[in-house]
Write an enzyme that holds these catalytic residues in place. Structure first.
Site, PDB file in Angstrom:
ATOM      1  N   ARG A 172       0.843  -1.205   0.000  1.00 40.37           N
ATOM      2  CA  ARG A 172       0.000   0.000   0.000  1.00 40.37           C
ATOM      3  C   ARG A 172       0.874   1.249   0.000  1.00 40.37           C
ATOM      4  O   ARG A 172       2.052   1.213   0.370  1.00 40.37           O
ATOM      5  CB  ARG A 172      -0.897   0.013   1.243  1.00 40.37           C
ATOM      6  CG  ARG A 172      -0.129   0.115   2.531  1.00 40.37           C
ATOM      7  CD  ARG A 172      -0.956   0.622   3.697  1.00 40.37           C
ATOM      8  NE  ARG A 172      -0.202   0.554   4.949  1.00 40.37           N
ATOM      9  CZ  ARG A 172       0.701   1.449   5.331  1.00 40.37           C
ATOM     10  NH1 ARG A 172       0.969   2.480   4.553  1.00 40.37           N
ATOM     11  NH2 ARG A 172       1.344   1.319   6.474  1.00 40.37           N
ATOM     12  N   THR A 227       2.364   2.567   9.944  1.00 43.11           N
ATOM     13  CA  THR A 227       1.182   2.784  10.760  1.00 43.11           C
ATOM     14  C   THR A 227       0.993   1.588  11.683  1.00 43.11           C
ATOM     15  O   THR A 227       1.652   0.561  11.528  1.00 43.11           O
ATOM     16  CB  THR A 227      -0.073   3.025   9.916  1.00 43.11           C
ATOM     17  OG1 THR A 227      -1.120   3.552  10.739  1.00 43.11           O
ATOM     18  CG2 THR A 227      -0.559   1.749   9.254  1.00 43.11           C
ATOM     19  N   HIS A 284      -1.818  -1.062  13.562  1.00 43.99           N
ATOM     20  CA  HIS A 284      -3.162  -1.649  13.623  1.00 43.99           C
ATOM     21  C   HIS A 284      -3.248  -2.496  14.887  1.00 43.99           C
ATOM     22  O   HIS A 284      -2.266  -3.137  15.285  1.00 43.99           O
ATOM     23  CB  HIS A 284      -3.451  -2.531  12.408  1.00 43.99           C
ATOM     24  CG  HIS A 284      -3.498  -1.799  11.112  1.00 43.99           C
ATOM     25  ND1 HIS A 284      -4.181  -0.611  10.953  1.00 43.99           N
ATOM     26  CD2 HIS A 284      -2.949  -2.077   9.904  1.00 43.99           C
ATOM     27  CE1 HIS A 284      -4.048  -0.198   9.711  1.00 43.99           C
ATOM     28  NE2 HIS A 284      -3.304  -1.065   9.046  1.00 43.99           N
ATOM     29  N   ILE A 313      -5.112   6.539   6.024  1.00 40.08           N
ATOM     30  CA  ILE A 313      -5.507   6.043   4.706  1.00 40.08           C
ATOM     31  C   ILE A 313      -4.275   5.496   4.010  1.00 40.08           C
ATOM     32  O   ILE A 313      -3.223   6.138   3.996  1.00 40.08           O
ATOM     33  CB  ILE A 313      -6.125   7.159   3.849  1.00 40.08           C
ATOM     34  CG1 ILE A 313      -7.422   7.668   4.492  1.00 40.08           C
ATOM     35  CG2 ILE A 313      -6.408   6.668   2.427  1.00 40.08           C
ATOM     36  CD1 ILE A 313      -8.002   8.887   3.805  1.00 40.08           C
ATOM     37  N   GLY A 314      -4.402   4.300   3.451  1.00 41.78           N
ATOM     38  CA  GLY A 314      -3.329   3.722   2.644  1.00 41.78           C
ATOM     39  C   GLY A 314      -3.940   2.785   1.622  1.00 41.78           C
ATOM     40  O   GLY A 314      -4.677   1.867   1.993  1.00 41.78           O
ATOM     41  N   ILE A 348      -8.747   2.158   4.910  1.00 42.45           N
ATOM     42  CA  ILE A 348      -8.690   3.147   5.987  1.00 42.45           C
ATOM     43  C   ILE A 348      -8.620   2.449   7.344  1.00 42.45           C
ATOM     44  O   ILE A 348      -8.966   1.270   7.473  1.00 42.45           O
ATOM     45  CB  ILE A 348      -9.913   4.084   5.975  1.00 42.45           C
ATOM     46  CG1 ILE A 348     -11.184   3.323   6.389  1.00 42.45           C
ATOM     47  CG2 ILE A 348     -10.102   4.726   4.601  1.00 42.45           C
ATOM     48  CD1 ILE A 348     -12.381   4.212   6.683  1.00 42.45           C
ATOM     49  N   CYS A 377       3.094   7.519  10.132  1.00 38.34           N
ATOM     50  CA  CYS A 377       3.017   8.153   8.814  1.00 38.34           C
ATOM     51  C   CYS A 377       4.173   9.108   8.559  1.00 38.34           C
ATOM     52  O   CYS A 377       4.069  10.036   7.754  1.00 38.34           O
ATOM     53  CB  CYS A 377       1.681   8.867   8.636  1.00 38.34           C
ATOM     54  SG  CYS A 377       0.259   7.766   8.778  1.00 38.34           S
TER      55      CYS A 377
END
Length: 238
Positions: free
Chosen positions: A92, A97, A99, A168-169, A181, A198
């Site tokens: 991506r 980022t 998660h 967003i990626g 997202i 980011c």
């Protein structure tokens, strides 16, 4: 209500990216529990190929992941400060980022040939989707020209402070999108400290969540708002 939670008019943020009326509805799927990242990527790869071939409908897939970091195509090795969780290199766009549980990840597999074959317009539509979702809870999410994602002003932290609430990626293959997202509902925000999120290291730019902003919402409540806002911008779901 604080300044950053002033309502934002929907007319100001919604720029539809609808498919033609004869196109089938987008499948809306929610997976409970924690989905392994490798499994999610495999599903996206296969579904994007099927969408491009015309053998499967478009899909929005909502998941949560176990704690992990992902590195986009622009990620800098120095932005990984503490690899306390598994690190996944991914195709991506974007940088590092996080998660994890309490974060709603929405993987968006849409055929832009059926809509608007414009990557920038698609990213703007994703931003609109997030800001419309936040507006349902009287949170004013804003886009920044020099920073991808959706941000909220934090005057309670100081002059000029802003926090990122959603990332967003995306990736495209044959004009079919995948990845998507992530919206911070109630993740452990300390987990972001293992990376430079980011690639943004400016002290006045941090991360936040709905709970951090004083909104103890459940994931199903957020999912309902996401779906309503998605349908307004991208069209019907099933």
């Amino acid at each position: 209500m604080s300044q950053n939670q002033a309502p934002q008019t929907r007319d100001a943020i919604v720029r539809p990216m609808l498919a033609a009326p004869e196109q089938p509805a987008v499948e809306w799927r929610i997976t409970e529990g924690l989905t392994p990242y490798e499994e999610a990527v495999a599903v996206m790869e296969a579904r994007a190929e099927a969408i491009a071939e015309g053998t499967a409908p478009e899909l929005v897939w909502l998941v949560e992941h176990p704690p992990l970091y992902t590195a986009g195509t622009s990620a800098q090795d120095g932005d990984l400060k503490d690899a306390r969780f598994p690190v996944h290199r991914t195709g991506r766009g974007g940088q590092f980022t996080y998660h994890g549980p309490g974060q709603r990840v929405a993987y968006v597999m849409l055929d832009l040939k059926r809509r608007t074959p414009d990557v920038r317009a698609f990213v703007a539509a994703l931003e609109d989707w997030i800001t419309a979702t936040l507006a349902a809870y009287n949170i004013r999410g804003e886009r920044r020209e020099d920073r991808v994602g959706v941000w909220v002003k934090r005057p309670d932290k100081g002059d000029g402070f802003e926090d990122k609430i959603a990332a967003i990626g995306i990736r495209l293959r044959r004009w079919v999108t995948f990845h998507g997202i992530s919206l911070n509902v109630e993740p452990d925000l300390t987990h972001f400290s293992g990376i430079v999120p980011c690639g943004i290291s400016v002290q006045k730019y941090g991360v936040t969540s709905l709970v951090d902003l004083g909104l103890p919402l459940t994931m199903p409540e957020v999912d309902m708002a996401l779906r309503a806002a998605f349908e307004e911008i991208f069209g019907k779901t099933v």
